[in-house]
Design an enzyme around this catalytic site. Structure first.
Site, short mmCIF file in Angstrom:
data_model
loop_
_atom_site.label_atom_id
_atom_site.label_comp_id
_atom_site.label_asym_id
_atom_site.label_seq_id
_atom_site.Cartn_x
_atom_site.Cartn_y
_atom_site.Cartn_z
CD GLU A 277 -9.03 -8.73 0.23
OE1 GLU A 277 -9.48 -8.88 -0.91
OE2 GLU A 277 -8.38 -7.71 0.56
CG LEU B 14 -22.65 -6.07 1.67
CD1 LEU B 14 -21.61 -6.88 2.42
CD2 LEU B 14 -21.94 -5.11 0.70
CB CYS C 273 -0.36 8.45 -17.18
SG CYS C 273 -1.44 7.13 -17.77
CB CYS D 24 3.61 2.25 -17.54
SG CYS D 24 2.00 1.82 -18.21
FE1 SF4 Z 1 -0.81 5.25 -16.53
FE2 SF4 Z 1 0.65 3.04 -16.70
FE3 SF4 Z 1 0.50 4.36 -14.39
FE4 SF4 Z 1 -1.58 3.04 -15.30
S1 SF4 Z 1 0.37 2.15 -14.68
S2 SF4 Z 1 -1.63 5.11 -14.47
S3 SF4 Z 1 -1.41 3.34 -17.50
S4 SF4 Z 1 1.40 5.11 -16.31
#
Ligand code: SF4
Length: 367
Positions: free
Chosen positions: A46, A89, A208, A217
């Site tokens: 991390e 790094l 998407c 979303c």
């Molecule tokens: Fe698309 Fe929303 Fe998925 Fe992001 S979270 S890839 S904006 S559908």
């Protein structure tokens, strides 16, 4: 009010989590730090991943964990060696903080890694995100996370068009991170959020059409996914000219350790200083500048190379020279320094440009 927050019903969140878990089980990248629940190993990964891409981190991570496989081995190492393993790094305060934190954990906590966010936050170099990541990934604590990938993902899920780095934006997003993280297997779930942000909900072209949570979303439903989050204003690039001088004495070159508070603190370097932009670098002026900074008198022997290098918003043009020591001594009470044979350069942690210069000197010596 964003749709998901307005409709933050338990069933909606449950469906979203289920969809994301199913996707993650098929699409998670097999990254080396995901094969373990060892908090030490997760912590190293991390810290390395801050400001650095996964592809750049993997080879460093493998080498670092091989050399320092346990908290105790890191704590007992010299800072010089830790910085040497980190070399390349960048953001070296991360390595110094890792080392300090390892020593604190061994000295004050018997080598036991804290498992809760509040305790983790007391360690050097561990902020809210890293504490949440360690607590959830290693100890399965229901701790929220918010970093670059999840920040973008949450903004889009919520169609949040404000500034995500403002106090109000942070409050909203951390609140959402707290709502979305489940009680069961929070670590794997947090990793799935980050993975989705890193590989599907990407900066420029979110995919998407293959996104498992597009049905939840708000930005996607309004066609605003490429406008969210609002871009940060770009800091202008500043051109900087620097000079580095390799001063030779009896076949060895002068290396000086950088002091706390200086750039690259803890690393070693040739004599280096800023030079006026486009200013002529004459042997006399160069010798005068070296004398002013070190008290050493030198005879300039020639230019070796120009190295261009970008660090954050600075574009550095480094003019590299070599010179012969004539008279004068450095004051060892105020400066750590060594006269080093080129064959020994590998033992000292150097900046990226310092290492390039060192290699050029080694090649010249080998000719
Ligand atoms: Fe698309 Fe929303 Fe998925 Fe992001 S979270 S890839 S904006 S559908």
């Amino acid at each position: 009010m964003p749709e998901l927050l307005a409709d933050c019903k338990a069933e909606t969140l449950t469906r979203l989590r289920r969809a994301l878990r199913a996707w993650y089980s098929r699409h998670a990248r097999p990254l080396p730090w995901r094969k373990t629940a060892d908090p030490y190993v997760i912590w190293i990964s991390e810290i390395m991943l801050q400001q650095t891409t996964v592809a750049a981190v993997v080879p460093y991570f493998d080498r670092f964990v091989k050399r320092f496989p346990t908290l105790e081995s890191l704590a007992s190492a010299a800072e010089k060696e830790v910085l040497r393993r980190w070399e390349g790094l960048g953001y070296y305060s991360r390595a110094r903080n890792l080392h300090r934190a390892a020593r604190i954990l061994v000295r004050e906590r018997g080598g036991r890694f804290p498992n809760d966010v509040a305790e983790l936050l007391t360690l050097p170099g561990i902020g809210r995100y890293t504490a949440g990541a360690i607590a959830s990934f290693a100890f399965d604590k229901q701790a929220p996370i918010l970093e670059a990938n999840t920040l973008r993902l949450y903004c889009r899920l919520l169609d949040f068009g404000g500034d995500p780095r403002s106090a109000a934006g942070q409050k909203l997003l951390w609140g959402f991170a707290g709502q979305i993280v489940p009680r069961r297997h929070p670590g794997t779930f947090n990793q799935s959020l980050m993975e989705l942000g890193a590989t599907v909900c990407t900066v420029d072209e979110p995919r998407c059409s293959v996104c498992p949570v597009r049905g939840y979303c708000a930005a996607f439903s309004r066609g605003r996914q490429t406008q969210i989050p609002i871009p940060l204003p770009r800091a202008p690039v500043t051109e900087v000219t620097e000079v580095a001088v390799a001063i030779q004495r009896d076949g060895r070159y002068l290396l000086i350790k950088r002091l706390p508070g200086e750039r690259w603190a803890g690393l070693w370097d040739f004599v280096r200083f800023a030079w006026e932009q486009d200013g002529r670098i004459s042997p006399i002026r160069l010798a005068g500048a070296v004398y002013e900074r070190t008290g050493l008198k030198i005879a300039h022997q020639g230019a070796i190379a120009e190295i261009r290098h970008s660090v954050t918003r600075f574009r550095i043009n480094l003019s590299c020279h070599w010179a012969q020591w004539m008279t004068g001594e450095l004051d060892g009470r105020t400066r750590h320094f060594r006269w080093v044979a080129p064959s020994q350069f590998a033992r000292f942690p150097l900046s990226t440009t310092g290492r390039k210069f060192a290699r050029l000197l080694q090649e010249r010596g080998a000719q």
